[in-house]
Design a protein around this motif. Structure first.
Motif, PDB file in Angstrom:
ATOM      1  N   ARG A  50       0.826  -1.201   0.000  1.00  0.00           N
ATOM      2  CA  ARG A  50       0.000   0.000   0.000  1.00  0.00           C
ATOM      3  C   ARG A  50       0.861   1.252   0.000  1.00  0.00           C
ATOM      4  NH1 ARG A  50      -4.424  -1.975   4.552  1.00  0.00           N
ATOM      5  NH2 ARG A  50      -5.599  -3.380   3.194  1.00  0.00           N
ATOM      6  N   SER A  51       0.343   2.300  -0.624  1.00  0.00           N
ATOM      7  CA  SER A  51       1.084   3.547  -0.781  1.00  0.00           C
ATOM      8  C   SER A  51       0.365   4.693  -0.090  1.00  0.00           C
ATOM      9  CB  SER A  51       1.270   3.884  -2.271  1.00  0.00           C
ATOM     10  OG  SER A  51       1.941   2.840  -2.944  1.00  0.00           O
ATOM     11  N   THR A  52       1.122   5.751   0.160  1.00  0.00           N
ATOM     12  CA  THR A  52       0.540   6.958   0.733  1.00  0.00           C
ATOM     13  C   THR A  52       1.151   8.165   0.040  1.00  0.00           C
ATOM     14  OG1 THR A  52       0.241   8.253   2.762  1.00  0.00           O
ATOM     15  CG2 THR A  52       2.277   7.026   2.558  1.00  0.00           C
ATOM     16  N   SER A 110       1.437   2.834   6.147  1.00  0.00           N
ATOM     17  CA  SER A 110       1.604   3.869   5.138  1.00  0.00           C
ATOM     18  C   SER A 110       0.304   4.264   4.464  1.00  0.00           C
ATOM     19  CB  SER A 110       2.588   3.391   4.066  1.00  0.00           C
ATOM     20  OG  SER A 110       2.102   2.237   3.427  1.00  0.00           O
ATOM     21  N   LEU A 111      -0.759   3.497   4.668  1.00  0.00           N
ATOM     22  CA  LEU A 111      -2.026   3.860   4.030  1.00  0.00           C
ATOM     23  C   LEU A 111      -2.803   4.878   4.848  1.00  0.00           C
ATOM     24  CD1 LEU A 111      -3.748   3.158   1.546  1.00  0.00           C
ATOM     25  CD2 LEU A 111      -4.924   1.455   2.937  1.00  0.00           C
ATOM     26  N   GLU A 112      -2.394   5.091   6.101  1.00  0.00           N
ATOM     27  CA  GLU A 112      -3.181   5.930   6.999  1.00  0.00           C
ATOM     28  C   GLU A 112      -3.399   7.334   6.438  1.00  0.00           C
ATOM     29  OE1 GLU A 112      -1.497   6.266  10.827  1.00  0.00           O
ATOM     30  OE2 GLU A 112      -2.934   7.749  11.537  1.00  0.00           O
ATOM     31  N   SER A 113      -2.322   7.937   5.933  1.00  0.00           N
ATOM     32  CA  SER A 113      -2.447   9.302   5.436  1.00  0.00           C
ATOM     33  C   SER A 113      -3.356   9.384   4.234  1.00  0.00           C
ATOM     34  CB  SER A 113      -1.059   9.859   5.082  1.00  0.00           C
ATOM     35  OG  SER A 113      -1.176  11.123   4.497  1.00  0.00           O
ATOM     36  N   GLN A 114      -3.234   8.400   3.327  1.00  0.00           N
ATOM     37  CA  GLN A 114      -4.029   8.445   2.108  1.00  0.00           C
ATOM     38  C   GLN A 114      -5.517   8.330   2.395  1.00  0.00           C
ATOM     39  OE1 GLN A 114      -3.161   5.340  -0.680  1.00  0.00           O
ATOM     40  NE2 GLN A 114      -4.253   6.317  -2.337  1.00  0.00           N
ATOM     41  N   THR A 319      -2.201  16.161  -0.485  1.00  0.00           N
ATOM     42  CA  THR A 319      -0.929  15.646  -0.990  1.00  0.00           C
ATOM     43  C   THR A 319      -0.051  16.766  -1.534  1.00  0.00           C
ATOM     44  OG1 THR A 319      -1.958  13.543  -1.563  1.00  0.00           O
ATOM     45  CG2 THR A 319       0.121  14.060  -2.638  1.00  0.00           C
ATOM     46  N   TYR A 401      -2.008   0.738  -6.631  1.00  0.00           N
ATOM     47  CA  TYR A 401      -1.164   1.660  -5.882  1.00  0.00           C
ATOM     48  C   TYR A 401       0.302   1.512  -6.254  1.00  0.00           C
ATOM     49  CZ  TYR A 401      -5.231   2.325  -2.942  1.00  0.00           C
ATOM     50  OH  TYR A 401      -6.481   2.599  -2.490  1.00  0.00           O
TER      51      TYR A 401
END
Length: 435
Positions: A50-52, A110-114, A319, A401
């Motif tokens: 997963r990305s953010t 790392s997905l939390e921010s997205q 972002t 992602y």
């Protein structure tokens, strides 16, 4: 700045892999601080896939080793990862203390921010069916209008987008999408007419305390002013912000063209291909049949596309703000440690030197110079001195992602290249395999 920092600084804007005590991450190296902490953007958790978006800071005591990734299409995979020696590991354990992430546990998710915004929007989106569950409210009567405007007046940030025929003073506005952190409203302007603006929308759009996130606000600004007397204020334009971010990343160069909203979403958010397809399909249907804007009931598939656009505009704002503030964040971090980590023998009197430009700020010039040098290598330049930015096309891929680069025939797009050298930095070892 230490020699190790300078060497690692030569890898700015390249994709690196960080092995931490709490996980493995990949991202584009944005900044190297004197205290050996790193700032990365477009961070991806390689363990979860997963990305953010935005920028993340990784501290020295968390980092086990650093690896420069080779060009994605080189067919060579990643560069060889050097194993840390037992002595190095012992030093790292002594510095880090217990094997936990402390206050930076959020880096492991790392997905939390997205999903910070999209979760609060209460869409309950599934990974494979995001587009089916997006929730919105169509406002086409006074009973719905009052509560919607009351909610908007209480906000600090909203996204705004307009749909219609030839959106300018000579065109016709059919729909106005406004999204907040908890609701998406689709105002039927064709049905409500000027009444909607006179009874609350104008107040919201002109409110200087409410930030309006828009993409290329020129056209709708012209339409709203000349047809409804609305003077938009306090606007964050994501198209303009994208150009500014491009200029920062290339050391002051400007691109030869601007990006569409879809391109910005692909580049900065890596949105799922299904959501992108829905928005593009909506644009295609509307362009093929302009009369559709005046049909009621309006097709639900197009309303869904409008809602997605409004939702992603909010994420895009978050972002882009992270990207635009990354240099300031790094400099302030250096400021915080400029004196408190030093010996202090020179702090007896600062009156004579306090107004001189400190080293922490002078490094900005070196960073910009390095970025310009990299940009000249990564892009072609047109006769006006503008960097040629290729068009981006969304390609189907198993992982929506997945971090990658897009190429356009005949034009160069920045790629993460392997550098034929070996750079050591503090207690980490960075090995790059020679091609």
């Amino acid at each position: 700045m230490a020699l190790g920092c300078e060497r690692l600084g030569a890898l700015l804007e390249r994709t690196v892999k960080l092995t931490l005590r709490c996980g493995v991450f990949q991202g584009v190296l944005q900044h190297v601080n004197p205290d050996r902490s790193l700032l990365l953007r477009r961070v991806k958790n390689l363990e979860t896939g997963r990305s953010t978006p935005g920028v993340k800071m990784f501290f020295d005591h968390e980092i086990v080793n650093v690896e420069l990734l080779e060009e994605p299409d080189s067919g060579k995979g990643t560069a060889a990862l050097s194993e840390c020696t037992s002595a190095v590991e012992g030093n790292k354990r002594a510095e880090a203390g217990p094997a936990d992430c402390g206050p930076w546990t959020s880096l492991c998710d790392s997905l939390e921010s997205q999903l910070r915004v999209s979760n609060s929007l209460k869409y309950s989106l599934s990974e494979k069916k995001e587009e089916e569950n997006v929730k919105y409210t169509v406002v086409d009567c006074s009973q719905q209008f009052g509560p919607a405007v009351l909610h908007l007046k209480q906000q600090c940030v909203v996204s705004v987008a307009g749909e219609g025929v030839n959106l300018c003073r000579h065109g016709k506005l059919s729909w106005l999408e406004v999204a907040t952190s908890s609701h998406i409203f689709l105002f039927d302007i064709f049905f409500l007419g000027p009444w909607a603006f006179k009874n609350g929308l104008q107040m919201v759009l002109e409110d200087k305390n409410i930030l309006k996130v828009m993409h290329d606000c020129r056209w709708i600004s012209d339409c709203l002013f000349h047809q409804y007397g609305v003077l938009l204020s306090n606007v964050f334009d994501t198209q303009a912000a994208d150009v500014l971010q491009f200029s920062m990343a290339t050391g002051g160069f400007l691109p030869h063209r601007v990006c569409t909203l879809q391109e910005c979403l692909m580049q900065h958010l890596k949105i799922p291909s299904k959501c992108d397809a829905i928005m593009k399909c909506g644009q295609h249907v509307a362009s093929e049949n302009p009369d559709i804007w005046f049909l009621r009931p309006f097709p639900a598939s197009l309303l869904k596309a409008f809602a997605l656009k409004a939702m992603y505009l909010l994420l895009l704002h978050s972002t882009l703000m992270d990207n635009l503030m990354s240099d300031l964040t790094a400099v302030v971090h250096d400021y915080l440690n400029a004196y408190r980590t030093a010996s202090g023998h020179h702090l007896g009197s600062t009156n004579s030197t306090c107004m001189e430009l400190p080293e922490e700020l002078r490094q900005l010039a070196r960073i910009q110079k390095l970025r310009r040098e990299n940009a000249v290598k990564d892009y072609k330049m047109n006769k006006d001195g503008l960097l040629i930015r290729p068009a981006m096309e969304l390609k189907e891929r198993n992982d929506p992602y997945k971090d990658g680069n897009y190429r356009d025939d005949g034009e160069r797009f920045p790629t993460d290249k392997a550098v034929p050298q070996i750079t050591s930095f503090h207690n980490w070892e960075i090995k790059i395999k020679k091609p």
